[in-house]
Design a protein around this motif. Sequence first.
Motif, mmCIF file in Angstrom:
data_model
loop_
_atom_site.group_PDB
_atom_site.id
_atom_site.type_symbol
_atom_site.label_atom_id
_atom_site.label_comp_id
_atom_site.label_asym_id
_atom_site.label_seq_id
_atom_site.Cartn_x
_atom_site.Cartn_y
_atom_site.Cartn_z
ATOM 1 N N ARG A 37 0.835 -1.200 0.000
ATOM 2 C CA ARG A 37 0.000 0.000 0.000
ATOM 3 C C ARG A 37 0.873 1.254 0.000
ATOM 4 N N GLU A 38 1.961 1.225 0.739
ATOM 5 C CA GLU A 38 2.829 2.394 0.868
ATOM 6 C C GLU A 38 3.846 2.527 -0.261
ATOM 7 N N GLN A 39 4.334 1.411 -0.807
ATOM 8 C CA GLN A 39 5.446 1.455 -1.751
ATOM 9 C C GLN A 39 5.185 0.782 -3.097
ATOM 10 N N GLY A 40 4.200 -0.084 -3.181
ATOM 11 C CA GLY A 40 4.020 -0.914 -4.367
ATOM 12 C C GLY A 40 3.297 -0.218 -5.506
ATOM 13 N N PRO A 41 3.429 -0.760 -6.705
ATOM 14 C CA PRO A 41 2.808 -0.185 -7.890
ATOM 15 C C PRO A 41 1.387 -0.692 -8.169
ATOM 16 N N GLN A 42 0.907 -1.651 -7.380
ATOM 17 C CA GLN A 42 -0.408 -2.218 -7.654
ATOM 18 C C GLN A 42 -1.509 -1.165 -7.547
ATOM 19 N N LEU A 43 -2.506 -1.322 -8.393
ATOM 20 C CA LEU A 43 -3.688 -0.469 -8.343
ATOM 21 C C LEU A 43 -4.644 -0.937 -7.251
ATOM 22 N N MET A 44 -4.586 -2.245 -6.960
ATOM 23 C CA MET A 44 -5.479 -2.835 -5.971
ATOM 24 C C MET A 44 -4.859 -4.119 -5.463
ATOM 25 N N VAL A 45 -4.995 -4.362 -4.183
ATOM 26 C CA VAL A 45 -4.620 -5.631 -3.558
ATOM 27 C C VAL A 45 -5.731 -5.978 -2.568
ATOM 28 N N GLU A 46 -6.229 -7.187 -2.672
ATOM 29 C CA GLU A 46 -7.226 -7.695 -1.721
ATOM 30 C C GLU A 46 -6.869 -9.136 -1.399
ATOM 31 N N VAL A 47 -6.920 -9.487 -0.110
ATOM 32 C CA VAL A 47 -6.643 -10.856 0.319
ATOM 33 C C VAL A 47 -7.828 -11.335 1.149
ATOM 34 N N PHE A 48 -8.315 -12.518 0.823
ATOM 35 C CA PHE A 48 -9.457 -13.118 1.511
ATOM 36 C C PHE A 48 -9.009 -14.456 2.089
ATOM 37 N N ILE A 49 -9.585 -14.834 3.236
ATOM 38 C CA ILE A 49 -9.154 -16.065 3.889
ATOM 39 C C ILE A 49 -10.342 -16.958 4.192
ATOM 40 N N ASP A 50 -10.158 -18.245 3.957
ATOM 41 C CA ASP A 50 -11.127 -19.282 4.291
ATOM 42 C C ASP A 50 -10.438 -20.173 5.327
ATOM 43 N N GLU A 51 -10.588 -19.812 6.596
ATOM 44 C CA GLU A 51 -9.896 -20.530 7.668
ATOM 45 C C GLU A 51 -10.321 -21.990 7.748
ATOM 46 N N GLU A 52 -11.586 -22.258 7.494
ATOM 47 C CA GLU A 52 -12.078 -23.630 7.593
ATOM 48 C C GLU A 52 -11.339 -24.556 6.635
ATOM 49 N N ARG A 53 -11.070 -24.088 5.436
ATOM 50 C CA ARG A 53 -10.369 -24.895 4.416
ATOM 51 C C ARG A 53 -8.879 -24.562 4.361
ATOM 52 N N MET A 54 -8.421 -23.592 5.196
ATOM 53 C CA MET A 54 -7.024 -23.156 5.232
ATOM 54 C C MET A 54 -6.547 -22.696 3.855
ATOM 55 N N LEU A 55 -7.392 -21.863 3.224
ATOM 56 C CA LEU A 55 -7.064 -21.279 1.930
ATOM 57 C C LEU A 55 -7.108 -19.767 2.032
ATOM 58 N N ALA A 56 -6.283 -19.121 1.238
ATOM 59 C CA ALA A 56 -6.316 -17.668 1.114
ATOM 60 C C ALA A 56 -6.318 -17.339 -0.368
ATOM 61 N N HIS A 57 -7.011 -16.270 -0.712
ATOM 62 C CA HIS A 57 -7.114 -15.826 -2.106
ATOM 63 C C HIS A 57 -6.631 -14.388 -2.174
ATOM 64 N N SER A 58 -5.647 -14.157 -3.018
ATOM 65 C CA SER A 58 -5.084 -12.823 -3.197
ATOM 66 C C SER A 58 -5.380 -12.353 -4.613
#
Length: 133
Positions: A37-58
């Motif tokens: 957020r402070e230094q990167g060139p990305q226009l958007m970053v979102e991370v979601f987590i599914d703790e039950e299945r131990m998965l994360a989606h970026s």
Amino acid sequence: MKITNSSTILFRNTMRITDGHLDGFRHAIARAVTFTREQGPQLMVEVFIDEERMLAHSFQLYRDSDAIRAHWRLSDPYIREVMEHCTVQHFEIFGEPDHDIVAALKTPDGESLSFVISPRLAGFNRLEAPDRG
């Protein structure tokens, strides 16, 4: 027929969180997103987590391949820290990255990364700066 001139590229990364690493993963992701957020060139970053299945989606949206190159140069230590707590389960690229970007896609230990590329068919975005000319 080319319907859109957009050069944006969207990464979708599905990560399997290693058993016993959930807290470490959360901490590493928080550090990486704060840095980006402070230094990167990305226009958007979102991370979601599914703790039950131990998965994360970026999801990461880039203006173009140059922005991806900049991200890799700046963020390598943060990416490595995140990868200490997970493995890539599925990686998707939406858009048309340069050939060197595709060739460089590897796991942190240098192995080939399995991924899918879906070229743009049609669409628009409102992220471009208005024409000032």
